[in-house]
Design a protein around this motif. Structure first.
Motif, PDB file in Angstrom:
ATOM      1  N   LEU A  25      26.333  30.899  29.631  1.00 48.78           N
ATOM      2  CA  LEU A  25      26.687  29.480  29.695  1.00 48.78           C
ATOM      3  C   LEU A  25      27.955  29.267  30.522  1.00 48.78           C
ATOM      4  CD1 LEU A  25      25.979  26.614  28.626  1.00 48.78           C
ATOM      5  CD2 LEU A  25      27.534  27.094  26.741  1.00 48.78           C
ATOM      6  N   PHE A  26      28.981  30.089  30.287  1.00 41.75           N
ATOM      7  CA  PHE A  26      30.217  29.982  31.065  1.00 41.75           C
ATOM      8  C   PHE A  26      29.980  30.327  32.534  1.00 41.75           C
ATOM      9  CE2 PHE A  26      32.418  30.506  26.894  1.00 41.75           C
ATOM     10  CZ  PHE A  26      33.088  29.281  26.936  1.00 41.75           C
ATOM     11  N   ALA A  27      29.150  31.332  32.805  1.00 39.92           N
ATOM     12  CA  ALA A  27      28.841  31.713  34.184  1.00 39.92           C
ATOM     13  C   ALA A  27      28.085  30.587  34.893  1.00 39.92           C
ATOM     14  CB  ALA A  27      28.026  33.004  34.213  1.00 39.92           C
ATOM     15  N   ALA A  28      27.148  29.950  34.200  1.00 38.70           N
ATOM     16  CA  ALA A  28      26.408  28.836  34.801  1.00 38.70           C
ATOM     17  C   ALA A  28      27.333  27.646  35.063  1.00 38.70           C
ATOM     18  CB  ALA A  28      25.254  28.419  33.882  1.00 38.70           C
ATOM     19  N   ALA A  29      28.249  27.391  34.131  1.00 38.16           N
ATOM     20  CA  ALA A  29      29.201  26.292  34.330  1.00 38.16           C
ATOM     21  C   ALA A  29      30.085  26.571  35.545  1.00 38.16           C
ATOM     22  CB  ALA A  29      30.054  26.099  33.083  1.00 38.16           C
ATOM     23  N   TYR A  30      30.509  27.812  35.709  1.00 36.28           N
ATOM     24  CA  TYR A  30      31.321  28.160  36.874  1.00 36.28           C
ATOM     25  C   TYR A  30      30.507  28.015  38.159  1.00 36.28           C
ATOM     26  CZ  TYR A  30      33.881  30.674  40.374  1.00 36.28           C
ATOM     27  OH  TYR A  30      34.515  30.997  41.534  1.00 36.28           O
ATOM     28  N   ALA A  31      29.261  28.474  38.135  1.00 32.34           N
ATOM     29  CA  ALA A  31      28.421  28.378  39.335  1.00 32.34           C
ATOM     30  C   ALA A  31      28.213  26.927  39.743  1.00 32.34           C
ATOM     31  CB  ALA A  31      27.084  29.066  39.090  1.00 32.34           C
ATOM     32  N   PRO A  45      32.992  35.895  43.623  1.00 30.28           N
ATOM     33  CA  PRO A  45      32.343  35.313  42.448  1.00 30.28           C
ATOM     34  C   PRO A  45      30.823  35.456  42.470  1.00 30.28           C
ATOM     35  CG  PRO A  45      34.008  33.822  43.270  1.00 30.28           C
ATOM     36  CD  PRO A  45      33.866  34.925  44.268  1.00 30.28           C
ATOM     37  N   GLY A  46      30.234  35.476  43.653  1.00 26.49           N
ATOM     38  CA  GLY A  46      28.789  35.676  43.753  1.00 26.49           C
ATOM     39  C   GLY A  46      28.378  37.046  43.235  1.00 26.49           C
ATOM     40  N   PHE A  47      29.146  38.078  43.636  1.00 20.11           N
ATOM     41  CA  PHE A  47      28.880  39.423  43.122  1.00 20.11           C
ATOM     42  C   PHE A  47      29.098  39.477  41.613  1.00 20.11           C
ATOM     43  CE2 PHE A  47      29.890  40.845  47.554  1.00 20.11           C
ATOM     44  CZ  PHE A  47      28.630  41.363  47.830  1.00 20.11           C
ATOM     45  N   LEU A  48      30.142  38.814  41.156  1.00 19.25           N
ATOM     46  CA  LEU A  48      30.448  38.798  39.726  1.00 19.25           C
ATOM     47  C   LEU A  48      29.332  38.103  38.941  1.00 19.25           C
ATOM     48  CD1 LEU A  48      32.648  39.612  37.704  1.00 19.25           C
ATOM     49  CD2 LEU A  48      33.624  37.344  38.001  1.00 19.25           C
ATOM     50  N   LEU A  49      28.868  36.965  39.439  1.00 19.15           N
ATOM     51  CA  LEU A  49      27.785  36.248  38.764  1.00 19.15           C
ATOM     52  C   LEU A  49      26.485  37.050  38.788  1.00 19.15           C
ATOM     53  CD1 LEU A  49      28.482  32.598  39.944  1.00 19.15           C
ATOM     54  CD2 LEU A  49      28.875  33.559  37.684  1.00 19.15           C
ATOM     55  N   ALA A  50      26.231  37.754  39.875  1.00 19.54           N
ATOM     56  CA  ALA A  50      25.032  38.607  39.932  1.00 19.54           C
ATOM     57  C   ALA A  50      25.135  39.728  38.907  1.00 19.54           C
ATOM     58  CB  ALA A  50      24.860  39.179  41.341  1.00 19.54           C
ATOM     59  N   GLY A  51      26.324  40.306  38.775  1.00 22.56           N
ATOM     60  CA  GLY A  51      26.534  41.347  37.763  1.00 22.56           C
ATOM     61  C   GLY A  51      26.347  40.813  36.353  1.00 22.56           C
ATOM     62  N   ILE A  52      26.866  39.612  36.096  1.00 26.16           N
ATOM     63  CA  ILE A  52      26.700  38.991  34.772  1.00 26.16           C
ATOM     64  C   ILE A  52      25.219  38.735  34.502  1.00 26.16           C
ATOM     65  CG2 ILE A  52      27.111  36.864  33.465  1.00 26.16           C
ATOM     66  CD1 ILE A  52      29.917  36.818  34.691  1.00 26.16           C
ATOM     67  N   LEU A  53      24.475  38.292  35.508  1.00 25.38           N
ATOM     68  CA  LEU A  53      23.045  38.040  35.335  1.00 25.38           C
ATOM     69  C   LEU A  53      22.295  39.329  35.008  1.00 25.38           C
ATOM     70  CD1 LEU A  53      20.664  36.065  35.507  1.00 25.38           C
ATOM     71  CD2 LEU A  53      20.512  36.642  37.934  1.00 25.38           C
ATOM     72  N   ILE A  54      22.588  40.397  35.733  1.00 25.74           N
ATOM     73  CA  ILE A  54      21.916  41.682  35.470  1.00 25.74           C
ATOM     74  C   ILE A  54      22.285  42.191  34.081  1.00 25.74           C
ATOM     75  CG2 ILE A  54      21.846  44.119  36.175  1.00 25.74           C
ATOM     76  CD1 ILE A  54      22.173  43.062  39.081  1.00 25.74           C
ATOM     77  N   PHE A  55      23.585  42.121  33.726  1.00 23.78           N
ATOM     78  CA  PHE A  55      24.040  42.552  32.400  1.00 23.78           C
ATOM     79  C   PHE A  55      23.363  41.734  31.308  1.00 23.78           C
ATOM     80  CE2 PHE A  55      27.094  41.830  28.922  1.00 23.78           C
ATOM     81  CZ  PHE A  55      27.183  43.129  28.433  1.00 23.78           C
ATOM     82  N   SER A  56      23.236  40.437  31.529  1.00 23.34           N
ATOM     83  CA  SER A  56      22.612  39.567  30.536  1.00 23.34           C
ATOM     84  C   SER A  56      21.145  39.900  30.335  1.00 23.34           C
ATOM     85  CB  SER A  56      22.744  38.104  30.952  1.00 23.34           C
ATOM     86  OG  SER A  56      24.086  37.740  31.026  1.00 23.34           O
TER      87      SER A  56
END
Length: 161
Positions: A25-31, A45-56
């Motif tokens: 939710l926080f990652a989507a709000a940031y995006a 941040p794009g790499f970070l969000l991709a990492g969060i997506l894979i981790f999730s």
């Protein structure tokens, strides 16, 4: 554990999935908030969000299980989704970290957050308790302060400015 009964068994979902969904939710709000930034600004941040997506995705995959059982075993099961002490501790830890971020500084806040969260999760290895936060804080400092030249809140550690 949250259990949903089906015809052939039940689907079990761990309570820890709430933390993963909050992170998403926080990652989507940031995006959504960062849509107007330039592509150069969105590189890290794009790499970070991709990492969060894979981790999730991996965490959600591990949190959901299907178990087959006989109808006699299924009758005694109850559906519940309670608040655990770990969940409350993580919510309070995140709030404390956010409140102390400017006072303590980014480096010290992230270090303490990682250290306390690993203690809450039950990590017993003393080397890992120190090494993981130190490596992560060093990585964050080098990426944001040195490589991207983003000013981090210094807080008590003003010599890092």
């Amino acid at each position: 554990m949250f259990r949903i009964k089906t015809k052939t068994g039940q689907v079990e979902i761990s309570k820890e999935i709430v933390v993963v969904l909050l992170m998403d939710l926080f990652a989507a709000a940031y995006a959504i908030a960062a849509r107007g930034l330039s592509s150069a600004s969105l590189m890290f941040p794009g790499f970070l969000l991709a990492g969060i997506l894979i981790f999730s995705i991996l965490c959600i995959k591990q949190s959901i299980h299907f178990r087959r059982e006989s109808p006699a075993e299924a009758d005694g099961e109850e559906i519940g989704f309670g608040v655990t002490g770990k969940l409350v501790a993580f919510v309070l830890l995140v709030l404390a970290t956010l409140l102390c971020f400017n006072f303590l500084g980014a480096v010290l806040s992230v270090f303490l957050f990682l250290l306390v969260s690993m203690i809450i999760l039950g990590v017993k290895n003393k080397l890992a308790l120190i090494l993981v936060p130190v490596v992560m804080v060093t990585f964050v400092y080098l990426v944001f302060k040195v490589w991207l030249a983003v000013p981090l809140p210094a807080g008590l550690l003003t010599f890092l400015k």
